[in-house]
Design a protein around this motif. Structure first.
Motif, short mmCIF file in Angstrom:
data_model
loop_
_atom_site.label_atom_id
_atom_site.label_comp_id
_atom_site.label_asym_id
_atom_site.label_seq_id
_atom_site.Cartn_x
_atom_site.Cartn_y
_atom_site.Cartn_z
N LYS A 1 -30.67 42.75 -19.20
CA LYS A 1 -30.15 41.48 -18.69
C LYS A 1 -29.25 40.84 -19.76
N SER B 1 -34.78 41.53 -21.70
CA SER B 1 -33.96 40.31 -21.71
C SER B 1 -33.68 39.79 -23.11
N ASP C 1 -26.53 44.74 -17.13
CA ASP C 1 -26.39 43.84 -15.98
C ASP C 1 -25.84 42.49 -16.44
N THR D 1 -37.66 45.95 -17.66
CA THR D 1 -36.58 44.97 -17.79
C THR D 1 -36.58 44.42 -19.20
N HIS E 1 -33.48 48.04 -17.49
CA HIS E 1 -32.60 47.03 -16.90
C HIS E 1 -32.30 45.99 -17.98
#
Length: 548
Positions: free
Chosen positions: A533, A509, A465, A507, A531
Motif C-alpha cells: 500500500k 503498509s 498499489d 498486506t 500487497h
C-alpha cells in the motif's frame, strides 16, 4: 529423435519435430483448431503448461526464450487467440527474443470465406515477427519447423509465427524430423577486432553501451574482463542491467528511462562509444538526444547482429555485423592494458552516488523495499517486471549480480512480470523469483497467478498499489496539471486474491513491516502476493504528486 519416417497425423509429426529441436516445454490455451497437435503432445516428453490467457502464454514463451537462448514455444487458437497472443509476439520482436508461436487456422477448404475466426496471419503478424508462414502440406512440417527454429535464433533473434490449418494437422502425415538448428558462429574477423581495440585504446573518454541478444553467462564474464583490462566504463542499455555484475568497478549504470543525469552527460561527453549489441533506440538514447542522428557528435562503433540495423538511425564510424556474445569474447582475448583514469573512476563514483536512496513520501517506501531485496536475495535471484513507474525504483536501486537475473520488456509491455516470473520459476525451480508489478500492470494478467499455484511455482509477487495508472498520471501532471482523467484505479484486496488461489497473501503498509512479510512469504513455500500500500504522492524516485 526418430530416424525413420513417421506415419501419423500432422499434429504428431509436428510434436516429433519440436522434440528434435530440443523443446522441453510449451505454453498454450487449448483450441479446437489444433486438437491434433494437443493429441500429439499427449504422449510426448514435452511439458504442456496451460495458461489463462493467450497473452500470458505468449509472454511465458518469450521469457523462456530469454532465459534459455532457444525459442520459447506457445500454441494458441485462431482469431481471438492469435490477437490475444500478439502482445507477447511484440515483446519478442522488440526484445530480440527467439520464439515460435503456433496458431490454429481454419481448414484449407474454408479459406478466404471469412470462415469462423479466420485471419490472414501473414498480414496480421507481418510487422511483428521475423517470419510468418502457413503450413499447407503435412509432409513439409519438418521443413517448416527447421526453418522456423533457424530464423528465430539466427542474426537478430526474434519471433516466428506458423499457422496450422486444421485439416493439415488432423490428416495423415509422413516425414522425418530434422535435427536441431545449426547456427552461424556470430564471430567477426580478427582484423575487425584489432581495429576496435586500436580505436578504444586511443580514446580519451570511451564508453561501452551493451545490450541486444545472443549473450550468455560466459559472454557477461568476458565483458567484465574486457572492460577491466581496457579501463572502460560500461553502461547497460534499457533493461539490460544484468549484462555486467553491477558490483563490477567498471559498471556505470543503466542508460535507459530515468537515467542518472551524470551518466547522461557522460554519454554526451564521450569521444568514442562502443555500442555492443543494442539498437540504440528511443529509450536508450533518451529520445535520440544523447546521440544526435544521423551523425552523432561522438565517434560510434556499432556492433550488431542485423546488418539492416547498422546505419538505420546513426551513421557509425566503424561497423561490425556479429553476435555481441561471441564478439565480446573476441574483444576480451584481444584487449590490451589501458588505464581508465579519472574518466572511469568518476563514472563509477557517479553510479555509487545515484544508488543512495532518495526518500519518497509515505509510510511504505519503495526505495527501502528495494534496499531490503538487495540485502536478502541471492546473487542468482531472478527479478521480473512489466511496465509502470513502480519499476523505476527497481531499475535505479537494485544491483543485478548475475546474467539473466533481470526479465523485463524493452517494449514497455504492461502485464509482463507475472507470466515471465512463472516461466522463470518453471525453468529454474531452485532459484528465487520475484515479480514486481504495479496495480494496473498486475491486473492485466492476475489470472495467471492460478498457473503458479497449479504448477507449485513458489514465486513472490510484490504488487505496488497507489490506486492509479501512475506513469500516465505523471505525464498528465506534467502536461495538464491538476486535471487527472482516466487514470484512477479501484483495487481489490490482492492478498486475499492470493489466498483464494491457494497461495500466500499479506498486506504491507509500512516499511518496517516489509521485511517480516517478505520472510513469511519465502518460508510459506507457496506462490505469494505481497500487497504493498503506497502513498499516491510517490510518483517516482524523484517526482511527487502534490495535493493527493
Amino acid at each position: 529423435m526418430k530416424d525413420t519416417p513417421t506415419a501419423a497425423h500432422g499434429g504428431a509429426l509436428l510434436v516429433d519435430c519440436l522434440a528434435a529441436q530440443g523443446v522441453e516445454r510449451v505454453f498454450c490455451i487449448p483450441g479446437e483448431s489444433f486438437l491434433a497437435a494437443l493429441d500429439g503432445l499427449h504422449d510426448a516428453d514435452i511439458e504442456v503448461v496451460v495458461s489463462r490467457h493467450e497473452g500470458g502464454a505468449a509472454m511465458m514463451a518469450e521469457a523462456t526464450g530469454k532465459l534459455t537462448g532457444k525459442p520459447g514455444v506457445a500454441f494458441v487458437t485462431r482469431g481471438p487467440g492469435a490477437t490475444n497472443a500478439s502482445a507477447g509476439v511484440h515483446v519478442a520482436f522488440q526484445d530480440s527474443t527467439p520464439m515460435v508461436l503456433f496458431v490454429g487456422q481454419v481448414a484449407s477448404d474454408q479459406r478466404d470465406r471469412e470462415a469462423f475466426q479466420e485471419v490472414d496471419y501473414r498480414a496480421m503478424f507481418g510487422p511483428l515477427a521475423k517470419w510468418v508462414a502457413e503450413i499447407d502440406r503435412a509432409d513439409r512440417i519438418p521443413e517448416y519447423i527447421s526453418h522456423a527454429f533457424h530464423v528465430a535464433q539466427s542474426g537478430r533473434p526474434g519471433p516466428v509465427v506458423l499457422a496450422l490449418p486444421e485439416d493439415m494437422l488432423s490428416g495423415p502425415a509422413q516425414g522425418t524430423p530434422v535435427p536441431a538448428a545449426t547456427l552461424p558462429s556470430g564471430a567477426v574477423a580478427d582484423a575487425d577486432i584489432a581495429a576496435v581495440i586500436d580505436r578504444l585504446a586511443g580514446a580519451e573518454r570511451p564508453l561501452v553501451i551493451v545490450g541486444g541478444a545472443s549473450w550468455s553467462a560466459e559472454a557477461a564474464a568476458a565483458l567484465g574482463e574486457f572492460a577491466q583490462t581496457m579501463g572502460l566504463p560500461v553502461g547497460a542499455s534499457f533493461r539490460c542491467q544484468d549484462f555486467l555484475d553491477n558490483r563490477h568497478p567498471n559498471y556505470a549504470g543503466d542508460v535507459g528511462i530515468g537515467i542518472n543525469p551524470a551518466l547522461a552527460q557522460r554519454v554526451r561527453d564521450a569521444d568514442v562509444i562502443l555500442a555492443l549489441g543494442p539498437r540504440l533506440g528511443e529509450m536508450t538514447t533518451s529520445g535520440y538526444t544523447l546521440l544526435t542522428p544521423p551523425v552523432a557528435a561522438q565517434a560510434l562503433i556499432h556492433i550488431h547482429a542485423d546488418p539492416s540495423e547498422i546505419g538505420r538511425v546513426y551513421r557509425p564510424d566503424m561497423a561490425l555485423v556479429g553476435q555481441p556474445g561471441p564478439v565480446v569474447k573476441q574483444l576480451a582475448q584481444a584487449a590490451r592494458a589501458r588505464e581508465g583514469g579519472d574518466w572511469l573512476a568518476t563514472a563509477r563514483a557517479d553510479y555509487e552516488a545515484w544508488q543512495q536512496p532518495q526518500e519518497t513520501p509515505g509510510a511504505l517506501k519503495m526505495e527501502q523495499v528495494i534496499a531490503h531485496l538487495n540485502e536478502v536475495l541471492a546473487d542468482d535471484a531472478i527479478l521480473t517486471n512489466g511496465a509502470g513507474n513502480y519499476s523505476a525504483w527497481l531499475h535505479r536501486y537494485y544491483r543485478y549480480r548475475g546474467w539473466r537475473t533481470q526479465l523485463a520488456p524493452t517494449s514497455g509491455s504492461m502485464g509482463y512480470g507475472l507470466p515471465a516470473a512463472i516461466a522463470a520459476k518453471l525453468q529454474h525451480p531452485d532459484r528465487e523469483v520475484i515479480c514486481l508489478a504495479g496495480d494496473g500492470c498486475f491486473q492485466m494478467v492476475s489470472q495467471e497467478f492460478s498457473v503458479a499455484c497449479e504448477q507449485g511455482a513458489n514465486l513472490i509477487v510484490l504488487v505496488s498499489d497507489n490506486g492509479m495508472y501512475g506513469t500516465i498520471r505523471m505525464h498528465q501532471q506534467r502536461h495538464y496539471p491538476g486535471r487527472p482523467s482516466g487514470t484512477r484505479l479501484t483495487n481489490p484486496d490482492f492478498a486475499a486474491l492470493a489466498r483464494a488461489y491457494g497461495g500466500f497473501g499479506a498486506t504491507v503498509s509500512a516499511t518496517e513491516a516489509f521485511g517480516p512479510a517478505f520472510k513469511a512469504a519465502q518460508e510459506s513455500g507457496l506462490p505469494a502476493i505481497l500487497h504493498l500500500k503506497l502513498d499516491p504522492a510517490a510518483l517516482s524516485p524523484k517526482l511527487r504528486l502534490e495535493g493527493t
